[in-house]
Design a protein around this motif. Structure first.
Motif, PDB file in Angstrom:
ATOM      1  N   TRP A 590       0.477  -1.313  -0.044  1.00 49.06           N
ATOM      2  CA  TRP A 590      -0.068  -0.333  -0.001  1.00 49.06           C
ATOM      3  C   TRP A 590       0.738   1.528  -0.064  1.00 49.06           C
ATOM      4  N   ALA A 591       2.265   1.367   0.706  1.00 53.90           N
ATOM      5  CA  ALA A 591       2.948   3.033   1.292  1.00 53.90           C
ATOM      6  C   ALA A 591       3.667   2.444  -0.459  1.00 53.90           C
ATOM      7  N   ARG A 592       3.801   1.618  -1.184  1.00 53.42           N
ATOM      8  CA  ARG A 592       4.682   1.795  -2.590  1.00 53.42           C
ATOM      9  C   ARG A 592       3.061   2.045  -3.656  1.00 53.42           C
ATOM     10  N   PHE A 593       1.741   1.704  -3.401  1.00 55.57           N
ATOM     11  CA  PHE A 593       1.430   2.382  -4.760  1.00 55.57           C
ATOM     12  C   PHE A 593       0.662   3.478  -4.047  1.00 55.57           C
ATOM     13  N   HIS A 594       0.250   3.525  -3.249  1.00 53.60           N
ATOM     14  CA  HIS A 594       0.252   5.222  -2.647  1.00 53.60           C
ATOM     15  C   HIS A 594       0.372   6.242  -2.119  1.00 53.60           C
ATOM     16  N   SER A 595       1.859   6.251  -2.178  1.00 52.42           N
ATOM     17  CA  SER A 595       3.324   7.485  -2.181  1.00 52.42           C
ATOM     18  C   SER A 595       3.494   7.939  -2.922  1.00 52.42           C
ATOM     19  N   LYS A 596       2.671   7.140  -4.468  1.00 49.27           N
ATOM     20  CA  LYS A 596       3.358   8.175  -6.205  1.00 49.27           C
ATOM     21  C   LYS A 596       2.059   8.723  -5.829  1.00 49.27           C
ATOM     22  N   ILE A 597       1.088   8.802  -5.596  1.00 50.65           N
ATOM     23  CA  ILE A 597      -0.155   9.278  -5.533  1.00 50.65           C
ATOM     24  C   ILE A 597      -0.161  10.810  -4.750  1.00 50.65           C
ATOM     25  N   VAL A 598       0.188  10.209  -3.807  1.00 55.01           N
ATOM     26  CA  VAL A 598       0.151  11.429  -2.519  1.00 55.01           C
ATOM     27  C   VAL A 598       1.428  12.523  -2.709  1.00 55.01           C
ATOM     28  N   ALA A 599       2.592  12.171  -3.603  1.00 56.55           N
ATOM     29  CA  ALA A 599       3.417  12.473  -3.700  1.00 56.55           C
ATOM     30  C   ALA A 599       3.722  13.510  -4.643  1.00 56.55           C
ATOM     31  N   ALA A 600       2.546  12.951  -5.652  1.00 55.49           N
ATOM     32  CA  ALA A 600       2.507  14.046  -6.765  1.00 55.49           C
ATOM     33  C   ALA A 600       1.031  15.047  -6.429  1.00 55.49           C
ATOM     34  N   ARG A 601       0.711  14.728  -5.428  1.00 54.30           N
ATOM     35  CA  ARG A 601       0.020  15.152  -4.619  1.00 54.30           C
ATOM     36  C   ARG A 601      -0.084  16.758  -4.161  1.00 54.30           C
ATOM     37  N   ILE A 602       0.788  16.364  -3.140  1.00 54.00           N
ATOM     38  CA  ILE A 602       1.756  16.993  -2.470  1.00 54.00           C
ATOM     39  C   ILE A 602       2.716  18.305  -4.153  1.00 54.00           C
ATOM     40  N   LYS A 603       3.484  17.501  -4.459  1.00 59.14           N
ATOM     41  CA  LYS A 603       4.086  18.626  -5.614  1.00 59.14           C
ATOM     42  C   LYS A 603       3.477  19.395  -6.253  1.00 59.14           C
ATOM     43  N   ALA A 604       1.825  19.322  -7.054  1.00 61.91           N
ATOM     44  CA  ALA A 604       1.400  19.848  -7.033  1.00 61.91           C
ATOM     45  C   ALA A 604       0.858  20.992  -6.765  1.00 61.91           C
ATOM     46  N   ASP A 605       0.354  20.892  -5.170  1.00 63.59           N
ATOM     47  CA  ASP A 605       0.012  22.188  -4.629  1.00 63.59           C
ATOM     48  C   ASP A 605       1.371  23.153  -4.367  1.00 63.59           C
ATOM     49  N   LEU A 606       1.930  21.947  -4.216  1.00 64.71           N
ATOM     50  CA  LEU A 606       3.685  23.087  -4.314  1.00 64.71           C
ATOM     51  C   LEU A 606       3.651  24.466  -5.518  1.00 64.71           C
ATOM     52  N   GLU A 607       3.544  23.363  -6.367  1.00 64.95           N
ATOM     53  CA  GLU A 607       4.099  24.331  -7.435  1.00 64.95           C
ATOM     54  C   GLU A 607       2.221  25.363  -8.161  1.00 64.95           C
ATOM     55  N   GLY A 608       1.700  25.108  -7.493  1.00 62.00           N
ATOM     56  CA  GLY A 608      -0.055  25.870  -7.688  1.00 62.00           C
ATOM     57  C   GLY A 608      -0.572  25.585  -8.400  1.00 62.00           C
ATOM     58  N   ILE A 609      -0.885  23.596  -8.649  1.00 59.68           N
ATOM     59  CA  ILE A 609      -1.136  23.797 -10.059  1.00 59.68           C
ATOM     60  C   ILE A 609      -1.933  22.151  -9.562  1.00 59.68           C
ATOM     61  N   ALA A 610      -2.094  21.732  -8.674  1.00 55.49           N
ATOM     62  CA  ALA A 610      -3.218  21.398  -8.258  1.00 55.49           C
ATOM     63  C   ALA A 610      -4.839  21.212  -8.216  1.00 55.49           C
ATOM     64  N   GLY A 611      -5.800  21.124  -9.213  1.00 55.15           N
ATOM     65  CA  GLY A 611      -7.252  21.131  -8.713  1.00 55.15           C
ATOM     66  C   GLY A 611      -7.753  21.137  -7.536  1.00 55.15           C
ATOM     67  N   GLU A 612      -9.376  21.219  -7.846  1.00 54.71           N
ATOM     68  CA  GLU A 612     -10.194  21.131  -6.396  1.00 54.71           C
ATOM     69  C   GLU A 612     -10.532  19.710  -5.836  1.00 54.71           C
ATOM     70  N   MET A 613     -10.759  19.340  -4.809  1.00 58.55           N
ATOM     71  CA  MET A 613     -11.624  18.091  -4.692  1.00 58.55           C
ATOM     72  C   MET A 613     -12.529  17.985  -5.244  1.00 58.55           C
ATOM     73  N   TYR A 614     -12.408  16.750  -5.645  1.00 55.14           N
ATOM     74  CA  TYR A 614     -13.910  17.139  -5.459  1.00 55.14           C
ATOM     75  C   TYR A 614     -15.332  16.088  -4.261  1.00 55.14           C
ATOM     76  N   LEU A 615     -15.449  17.201  -3.687  1.00 54.81           N
ATOM     77  CA  LEU A 615     -16.441  16.500  -2.456  1.00 54.81           C
ATOM     78  C   LEU A 615     -18.059  16.018  -2.059  1.00 54.81           C
ATOM     79  N   ASP A 616     -18.733  16.076  -3.178  1.00 57.89           N
ATOM     80  CA  ASP A 616     -19.942  15.813  -3.273  1.00 57.89           C
ATOM     81  C   ASP A 616     -19.892  14.839  -3.382  1.00 57.89           C
TER      82      ASP A 616
END
Length: 616
Positions: A590-616
């Motif tokens: 699980w760490a191997r799989f999800h770390s890739k996604i979490v890392a990309a999300r953090i990087k996107a936020d740091l670079e100001g390109i992350a999208g808005e979460m769909y929370l509905d």
């Protein structure tokens, strides 16, 4: 000695998802279409139709959803289009989510990917074509896995669709470094300065340098993110070396590889705990990960005005340090504080009482009597360790427990996906993680029943010895137990034979009190014991988070573990209730799989390109 019956099975569900989920209908007519189909041609046709649907949806027209998905279809997204971990069931929910997400995250450049499309028919009454494809959005590099079922008219539509954010278009992983000296500083001097963060603040602070913390740090570092792990112990692998000496990982090595540095061919199938600890030390060293050891995070506060955390760290011999990262990650494990029940007479017990987390080995207790309270993995391991040393040992079973043999269970659970010579890890993970939890529930039930049939001799032997066996939540074995409780089961590593042979005795019931050197049970019976091992589990990870973050932040947090109504974990690897706070927990896979996604999300936020979460 009389016994009391167990209370309730080891596992309950958190959400309102209490009904069993069935498979879609699959008639003889559909079977005939599946047999005659060309998997590649069918997959290309569906991908072409999905591409057109995506373009229409981006423009606001989702009327063609029923041509893409079954009425009871499923869409599971891992941050590719919703920027969250979401699962949608049924055309209405899927259409609503597509309408909200595709205009800003339109899938494009769709293309079939390896492995080639193929027919998959696990049982006579269900079959589908599975296809892998790649696509991109404005920001992300993504993959998809779709399971296509034929209609009675021969039109193939998606039963399940999985979409995953694999990386960022503008920020690929870094190339291999040159390694030559640049200036007068040696490599060691440069590493020491970088790790000390003398000249700059880390973008991310991770508390915990176990496998979850290190793997995420490695992913982030490969994306050019400045990241620091803070570890309480003197080395990253100490946690594993401090566990009881008989411990080995309960699943085979093929599921446990870490990114960028897989285990060698000579690695044992079931890794001893101390050996995995040594590997984690080497992993951190070889990948030049920044780890502050002998250091304790004493507090962390989020500042909404600066959009930064203030993390206070006590470094042994170096005093206090305060850092202000943009993101804060807790990777201290799923378990909270050891759960030690308050039982009358504990303080005056003439023997020794210890939680399983503090137990080392039974070799010091030869000629003595041991009681192990519990019947999950730690309890079985402790009891088997005692039996190997010839120590008289009894397990106290409070709840019915699911047990499966690794001989029959591991091949069924892992199949060809995680095996010697199996597909590459990224492909294996994509397949394993593609099935929505509840969509695959009936498949899990059948798999569990199949394992139980092969394990019949073992199960009958356990029952004859007085052990209460059950088949997991709604008959799904380890599947729902794992997602709901993170435990409550045992993969047999040899202990069941010791139970059947009588070298491990089974006692049903609970402890009423301790009296002298006696353990008195709720049914009034008693026995004398020298050591009582409480394999009674742990408090929740949320308790530890609340202690670390304080009541104000702690009260805002979602549960780290347990399934939501969609079948996704409520807080792990996703928005936890507070901005830029993450929980990395779970197995090596699980760490191997999800770390890739979490890392990309953090990087996107740091670079100001992350999208808005769909929370509905």
């Amino acid at each position: 000695m009389t016994t009391a019956p167990p209370t309730k099975p080891n596992g309950t569900t958190n959400g309102d998802h209490t009904k069993s989920n069935s498979l879609p209908s699959f008639t003889e007519v559909q079977q005939s279409f599946l047999v005659k189909a060309d998997p590649r041609a069918v997959s290309e046709d569906w991908l072409r139709r999905f591409d057109g649907f995506a373009k229409d949806a981006a423009a606001g027209d989702v009327s063609g959803a029923d041509k893409i998905f079954l009425e009871g279809g499923w869409w599971r997204d891992r941050a590719a289009l919703t920027w969250d971990n979401r699962t949608f069931h049924g055309l209405e929910a899927i259409t609503k989510a597509v309408s909200a997400t595709f205009p800003s995250s339109t899938p494009g450049a769709l293309s079939l990917a390896s492995p080639s499309p193929e027919v998959n028919q696990p049982y006579p009454d269900i079959g589908f074509i599975q296809a892998h494809f790649s696509f991109s959005t404005k920001v992300g590099v993504c993959t998809g896995v779709v399971n296509l079922l034929p209609s009675t008219e021969g039109v193939f539509r998606a039963w399940t669709l999985s979409t995953v954010l694999e990386g960022l278009r503008e920020f690929p992983e870094l190339e291999r470094p040159n390694g030559r000296l640049d200036g007068v500083s040696t490599w060691a001097e440069t590493r020491a300065r970088n790790a000390a963060f003398v000249d700059e603040e880390p973008d991310v602070v991770i508390v915990g340098a176990g496998h979850n913390g290190l793997v995420l740090a490695a992913r982030l570092q490969q994306l050019g993110v400045k990241v620091l792990c803070v570890e309480l112990n003197s080395k990253p692998g100490d946690f594993w070396r401090q566990r009881y000496e008989a411990l080995s990982l309960h699943f085979p090595v093929w599921q446990d590889h870490l990114p960028f540095m897989e285990f060698p061919k000579q690695w044992p199938i079931y890794t001893p705990a101390a050996k995995i600890g040594n590997f984690l030390d080497a992993y951190a060293d070889c990948l030049d990960l920044n780890v502050w050891t002998n250091s304790k995070v004493t507090g962390a506060k989020w500042d909404q005005s600066t959009k930064r955390w203030t993390v206070s760290i006590e470094r042994k011999g170096l005093g206090m340090k305060e850092l202000k990262p943009r993101h804060f990650v807790v990777a201290t494990g799923l378990a909270g504080v050891p759960n030690v029940p308050d039982i009358p007479g504990m303080d005056s017990f003439e023997g020794k009482i210890v939680h399983s987390s503090a137990h080392d080995s039974a070799k010091y207790w030869k000629g003595k009597k041991i009681l192990v309270v519990g019947t999950s993995s730690s309890a079985f391991d402790a009891a088997l360790d005692a039996a190997r040393y010839g120590v008289e040992v009894t397990m106290l079973q409070r709840n019915a427990t699911y047990v499966m043999s690794l001989t029959h269970g591991a091949p069924a659970v892992l199949g060809h996906i995680y095996s010697e010579g199996g597909p590459p890890m990224d492909v294996a993970d994509r397949i394993a993680q593609s099935m929505p939890t509840f969509a695959g529930e009936e498949l899990a039930r059948r798999m569990t029943a199949g394992i139980a049939e092969k394990d019949k001799e073992m199960i009958d032997g356990l029952k004859k010895a007085g052990f209460e066996w059950y088949d997991g939540i709604r008959g799904t074995g380890t599947v729902l137990l794992g997602w709901e409780r993170g435990g409550g089961f045992y993969y047999d590593c040899g202990a069941t034979k010791a139970v059947i042979d009588g070298r491990i005795k089974i006692q049903q019931g609970t402890i009423a009190k301790f009296e002298g050197d006696k353990v008195v049970f709720a049914d009034g019976t008693f026995d004398h014991y020298d050591l009582v091992i409480l394999a009674t589990g742990y408090g929740s990870a949320n308790e530890s988070l609340k202690t670390l973050l304080g009541d104000d932040v702690g009260s805002q947090l979602k549960n780290v573990w347990g399934l939501d109504a969609e079948g996704e974990l409520t807080g792990a690897w996703r928005f936890l209730g507070v901005r830029n706070l993450w929980a990395m927990v779970g197995t090596f896979g699980w760490a191997r799989f999800h770390s890739k996604i979490v890392a990309a999300r953090i990087k996107a936020d740091l670079e100001g390109i992350a999208g808005e979460m769909y929370l509905d």
